[in-house]
Design an enzyme around this catalytic site. Structure first.
Site: not given
Ligand code: FPP
Length: 262
Positions: A133, A39, A22
């Site tokens: 892994l 992202h 997050d």
């Molecule tokens: C949450 O941060 C993150 C996500 C919903 C997406 C996670 C995706 C990645 C790390 C990249 C893609 C991964 C792979 C495996 C290809 P948020 O957007 O909710 O952050 P915020 O709470 O600060 O708004």
């Protein structure tokens, strides 16, 4: 399957780490960048944490990449996340394979574009024999969905006369859940400062140690992981026993989780 290089009875080291990644949006906002940049930086952090887990001989890493609720996000953000998933698979699968990583995706993948579904299956096939892994990406995943789909499979077997309701034990139920062949997560990490499970592995986290890191996901690095591991190592996991019983079990070299000798 090859034996892990770190003895699995080193109970101060987690065998399986599950992470809610997050803070990508906030990381981008702090830099006056669009959320999508967060992202993209998040993908680099995914690469880093995989390397750290390989280095530390962690057996399994499960990452929450896209929840069943994330479809509610703005359509451009959902498209970018899908595109990132696809391009990351295209770019990284070969390298993961060379490093002995077994990649699997859990969640309802039927909602994904056919090309993405094909890439996922191809990556899973290519890496299926690896054992350094176990990397699991939860995508269009929800803990409630996982439990529901297991219940449906078992209900179907009962309806077919293949299974008696009284034979549905914890073990039988677990065998139908995602991650059935992996040890339950020992350590759950959520980055970004929020303290929620957010419908991640609801069943599997029953006895997991929870750790909340203030680091935003793109900033989560080796040092941040080390802090989480040190915190985990300082805890006493009791699994229903008293503290004294656990101390006795440990001194007898028995596993506090199962009570069995090691
Ligand atoms: C949450 O941060 C993150 C996500 C919903 C997406 C996670 C995706 C990645 C790390 C990249 C893609 C991964 C792979 C495996 C290809 P948020 O957007 O909710 O952050 P915020 O709470 O600060 O708004």
């Amino acid at each position: 399957m090859e034996k892990p290089a770190v003895p699995i009875d080193d109970y101060r080291m987690p065998r399986h780490i599950a992470i809610v990644m997050d803070g990508n949006g906030r990381w981008a906002k702090k830099r006056f960048l669009p959320r999508t940049a967060g992202h993209r930086a998040g993908v680099a952090a995914v690469r880093k944490v995989i390397e750290c887990c390989l280095k530390r001989r962690i057996e399994a890493l499960t990452l929450f990449a896209f929840s069943s609720e994330n479809w509610r996000r703005p359509p451009q953000e959902v498209s970018l996340l899908m595109e990132l998933f696809l391009t990351t698979l295209e770019r990284e699968t070969e390298k993961l394979n060379e490093n002995g990583v077994r990649l699997r995706v859990i969640g309802d993948r039927a909602a994904f574009a056919p090309v993405l579904q094909e890439k996922i299956s191809a990556a899973e096939r290519l890496t299926s024999e690896n054992s350094q892994l176990n990397l699991t990406i939860a995508a269009n995943y929800g803990g409630r969905w996982d439990i529901l789909q297991a219940a449906r499979v078992l209900a179907e077997r009962v309806a077919q006369g293949d299974l008696c309701p009284e034979d549905i034990s914890t073990g039988v139920f677990e065998s139908e859940l995602a991650l059935a062949d992996l040890p339950e997560p020992d350590l759950f990490i959520r980055t970004g400062g929020e303290q929620r499970i957010s419908n991640f592995l609801l069943w599997q986290l029953a006895y997991t140690e929870l750790y909340f890191s203030p680091a935003l996901w793109p900033d989560f690095d080796d040092q941040a992981l080390e802090l989480a591991l040190n915190d985990y190592a300082s805890r006493q996991r009791r699994f229903g026993y008293t503290s004294e019983q656990v101390e006795d079990l440990v001194s007898e070299n028995a596993c506090p989780k199962t009570g069995e000798s090691r």
